[in-house]
Design an enzyme around this catalytic site. Structure first.
Site, mmCIF file in Angstrom:
data_model
loop_
_atom_site.group_PDB
_atom_site.id
_atom_site.type_symbol
_atom_site.label_atom_id
_atom_site.label_comp_id
_atom_site.label_asym_id
_atom_site.label_seq_id
_atom_site.Cartn_x
_atom_site.Cartn_y
_atom_site.Cartn_z
ATOM 1 N N LYS A 49 0.827 -1.210 0.000
ATOM 2 C CA LYS A 49 0.000 0.000 0.000
ATOM 3 C C LYS A 49 0.860 1.260 0.000
ATOM 4 C CE LYS A 49 -0.784 0.855 4.937
ATOM 5 N NZ LYS A 49 -0.056 2.136 4.955
ATOM 6 N N THR A 50 1.978 1.230 0.734
ATOM 7 C CA THR A 50 2.847 2.408 0.753
ATOM 8 C C THR A 50 3.422 2.666 -0.635
ATOM 9 O OG1 THR A 50 3.420 2.059 3.082
ATOM 10 C CG2 THR A 50 4.917 3.422 1.767
ATOM 11 N N ASP A 240 -4.083 7.854 4.612
ATOM 12 C CA ASP A 240 -3.525 6.524 4.847
ATOM 13 C C ASP A 240 -4.102 5.952 6.144
ATOM 14 O OD1 ASP A 240 -1.958 4.286 4.501
ATOM 15 O OD2 ASP A 240 -0.159 5.186 5.376
ATOM 16 N N GLU A 241 -4.095 4.636 6.268
ATOM 17 C CA GLU A 241 -4.579 3.929 7.476
ATOM 18 C C GLU A 241 -5.982 4.404 7.859
ATOM 19 O OE1 GLU A 241 -2.992 1.484 8.444
ATOM 20 O OE2 GLU A 241 -0.827 1.768 8.286
ATOM 21 N N GLN A 271 -7.243 -4.799 9.719
ATOM 22 C CA GLN A 271 -6.203 -4.338 10.643
ATOM 23 C C GLN A 271 -6.676 -3.162 11.498
ATOM 24 O OE1 GLN A 271 -2.000 -4.519 9.157
ATOM 25 N NE2 GLN A 271 -2.970 -4.748 7.167
ATOM 26 N N ARG A 616 2.608 -10.523 10.526
ATOM 27 C CA ARG A 616 3.905 -9.862 10.719
ATOM 28 C C ARG A 616 5.050 -10.777 10.296
ATOM 29 N NH1 ARG A 616 2.311 -5.707 9.831
ATOM 30 N NH2 ARG A 616 0.391 -6.850 9.434
#
Length: 668
Positions: A49-50, A240-241, A271, A616
């Site tokens: 996504k980044t 973002d987020e 998330q 993770r």
């Protein structure tokens, strides 16, 4: 109003410096090149996504959209800066004028920039959490709610109630009813205390973190000219987020986007794990309703984990009651199945984890590439003892933030009164540092400063404050003389910090005698931070909104060279990070999910928390739980594996049975 559309000349095609098709997968390309209208990018864990955001910024700049008209809102300033740096590297500059930062920092900048235009206070101080608690404590005392014959909520509890009410759009009574039912009888006085706290801030030009968002949202909503002006300046918005936004941030997003709706939200419903901070999972779920015509792009290709690990994560989140449909996949099809390891008790869980970590390290994996994750901080206490016995160096995420240490807050308080002489909280802090000055004398000085005769320069005159005698009068006069010798309008922050630290040093050595050298190193680091700034106001705002995290003395349990320590972390602190090998411990009902988790929404957030923990890991994922636990009143009690694991098919996990090595019999 009439419009005229200029058509591109026949055969004319825009050429781009970047090969977007070659650099991005199909879903990333679709998201990066969707430049108009509302777009929601549902980005699975590790799906790039980044990278997608970086390439979208570059695409807009290459397309000719003015960089100054683009806003990128993230949850840390560092994240925004890194994205814009990468975008600038792609297009050879041009992205440096994109406005990037957090919701709080953007609100702070806009409130200050347009203060004169719209007639609200231009100078205000920002209270951090501990400052807010002190102000609430003062209001509590002035209302007589601190009597010993009555158990009234502490200032920390009140601060949590007030913040939850603002961030969730609830009344104080609503918050108390849902989270503090034992305080139901105190609601009228809690509301009185909240009103007194609000009045206190208003009279002294103080804003806490929540006020920044609340004031900004309300002014966008209530002053159409202000909202329209910002929409005219900032024509493209990215967030973002988005799954971590609260209701205020969602409102701000909608108000900034306006009818044009040029907004892209990027996030992952799976998330969303910060409900306790006021984040609202439903913001990302309802985004298409807020912005009709939303194009939804789903990023499902994972570039982090093996498919075996992703299969477990997919199974965990597939049981979610409400979600966007997506299935993570990767081209890395090889990989061992994640392991499920029941341990007879917590001691054996700790022994297994320690020995398995040592085994992975012997295979050549650096300790810094191994993490142990847990639901709550205390779940690792037994493991920490075992790691210490085995000599395994580790660092635990947590401890005091750099900016929350007493000595740094003392220096900041001096700087804050220079910027805002009405900041009573900071005055109270630095006055009580002076020898001979107690609470009553400090209150007298603060009252005098608020009077028509009060001034910073006048404070340096002995006897200026009536009622002060002896050592208190001399100390206050000395402090006033020192502060009035500093010109905050002409001196840069590094010079101001240096002067304040020199003046504060004797106090530091008196108050923190045992570890004064260590604390001085922190202040030296603080002075280095100030070198980046030209104006005191900007420096103080950044220290409040984007503070550095760690003190010079970190919370290392065992000393080790930097980068050679195992990581112990709560799952909340691990979000956004990744490791070669990840252990998730304490996966037993009552621990994960917590015994306090009762309603369905809370269970759903616990499910998302486990999904975050699993995703993770890149190569190894080990899930463990102790079959028994020790309870102080009940003794040894049985535990069952977390109900969250019920959704994972047995064939996706490799069961591991722990067998204790038998002791050899002593020779006769």
């Amino acid at each position: 109003m009439a419009t005229f559309t200029i058509r591109r000349a026949a055969g004319e095609a825009r050429s781009f410096r970047i090969d977007y098709r070659g650099e991005l997968n199909d879903a990333q390309y679709e998201a990066a090149t969707a430049l108009e209208g509302p777009v929601l990018v549902v980005a699975g864990a590790g799906s790039g996504k980044t990278r997608t955001l970086v390439y979208r910024v570059a695409r807009m700049v290459e397309t000719g959209i003015p960089a100054r008209s683009i806003v990128l809102l993230t949850f840390t300033r560092r994240a925004a800066q890194e994205m814009l740096r990468r975008a600038g590297a792609l297009v050879g500059g041009g992205a440096e004028e994109v406005v990037g930062g957090t919701f709080h920092s953007f609100a702070n900048t806009m409130l200050r920039r347009y203060a004169r235009v719209f007639g609200w206070p231009e100078v205000f101080s920002i209270l951090d959490r501990s400052d807010s608690e002190d102000a609430i404590g003062l209001a509590r005392t002035r209302l007589g709610l601190d009597r010993r014959d009555r158990r009234f909520p502490r200032k920390q509890t009140l601060a949590s109630i007030f913040s939850a009410a603002v961030n969730r759009g609830l009344t104080v009574a609503d918050v108390v009813e849902s989270e503090y039912p034992n305080l139901a009888e105190d609601v009228p006085d809690v509301e009185r205390c909240r009103d007194a706290y609000v009045d206190y801030k208003r009279q002294r030009n103080l804003l806490d973190y929540d006020d920044l968002l609340l004031d900004f949202r309300d002014r966008l909503r209530e002053i159409p000219e202000f909202a329209e002006r910002l929409r005219g300046v900032f024509r493209h918005l990215m967030v973002d987020e988005y799954q971590d936004t609260n209701h205020l941030q969602a409102d701000i997003t909608e108000l900034l986007a306006g009818p044009r709706g040029n907004v892209m939200a990027v996030g992952d419903d799976a998330q969303s794990i910060y409900g306790f901070r006021g984040a609202d999972f439903r913001n990302i779920m309802s985004f298409p309703e807020r912005f009709p015509g939303t194009r939804v792009v789903t990023l499902e290709e994972n570039y982090r984990s093996t498919q075996a690990i992703l299969d477990v994560g997919n199974a965990v989140i597939a049981a979610a009651r409400e979600r966007y449909t997506k299935t993570l996949f990767t081209r890395r099809v090889a990989g061992d199945r994640p392991q499920l390891v029941p341990a007879p008790d917590e001691r054996l869980q700790s022994l297994f984890v320690t020995q398995r970590i040592l085994g992975i390290a012997e295979e050549g994996v650096p300790l810094s590439e191994i993490a142990v994750l847990f639901r709550s901080s205390f779940h690792s206490f037994d493991l920490e003892l075992e790691l210490a016995r085995a000599g395994v160096p580790f660092v635990k995420r947590g401890g005091f933030r750099f900016i929350e240490t007493a000595h740094v807050k003392d220096v900041l308080a001096h700087l804050r009164v220079l910027e805002n002489p009405r900041d009573a909280i900071s005055w109270h802090r630095i006055l009580l540092l002076q020898e001979g000055v107690g609470p009553r004398a400090a209150e007298a000085v603060i009252d005098w400063l608020s009077s028509p005769d009060g001034s910073l320069r006048g404070l340096g005159t002995p006897g200026a404050v009536a009622g002060l005698r002896g050592a208190a009068s001399a100390a206050v006069a000395r402090l006033g003389a020192f502060l009035s010798s500093l010109d905050a309008s002409s001196m840069r922050p590094p010079a101001l910090v240096a002067r304040v630290v020199d003046e504060y040093r004797p106090t530091l050595e008196r108050v923190h005698r045992d570890d004064a050298p260590k604390r001085m190193r922190d202040l030296e680091q603080f002075a280095i931070l100030a070198e980046r700034y030209q104006a005191l106001g900007r420096f103080l705002a950044d220290m409040a909104l984007e503070p550095p995290v760690d003190a010079v003395g970190d919370t290392m349990a065992i000393d080790a060279p930097e980068g050679e320590s195992l990581v112990l972390s709560t799952i909340h602190s691990a979000k956004g990070l990744e490791w070669h090998s990840v252990f998730v411990i304490g996966l037993a009902d009552g621990r994960f999910p917590s015994a306090w988790t009762v309603d369905e929404d809370e269970i759903e957030e616990e499910r998302r928390l486990l999904y975050v923990a699993c995703t993770r890991a890149r190569e190894n994922l080990i899930l463990t739980w102790p079959a028994t636990a020790w309870d102080r009143s009940l003794g040894t009690i049985p535990q069952r594996p977390s109900r969250l694991l019920d959704a994972v098919p047995h064939q996706l996990l490799e069961p591991v049975t722990l067998v204790e090595e038998e002791e050899e019999e002593a020779a006769p």
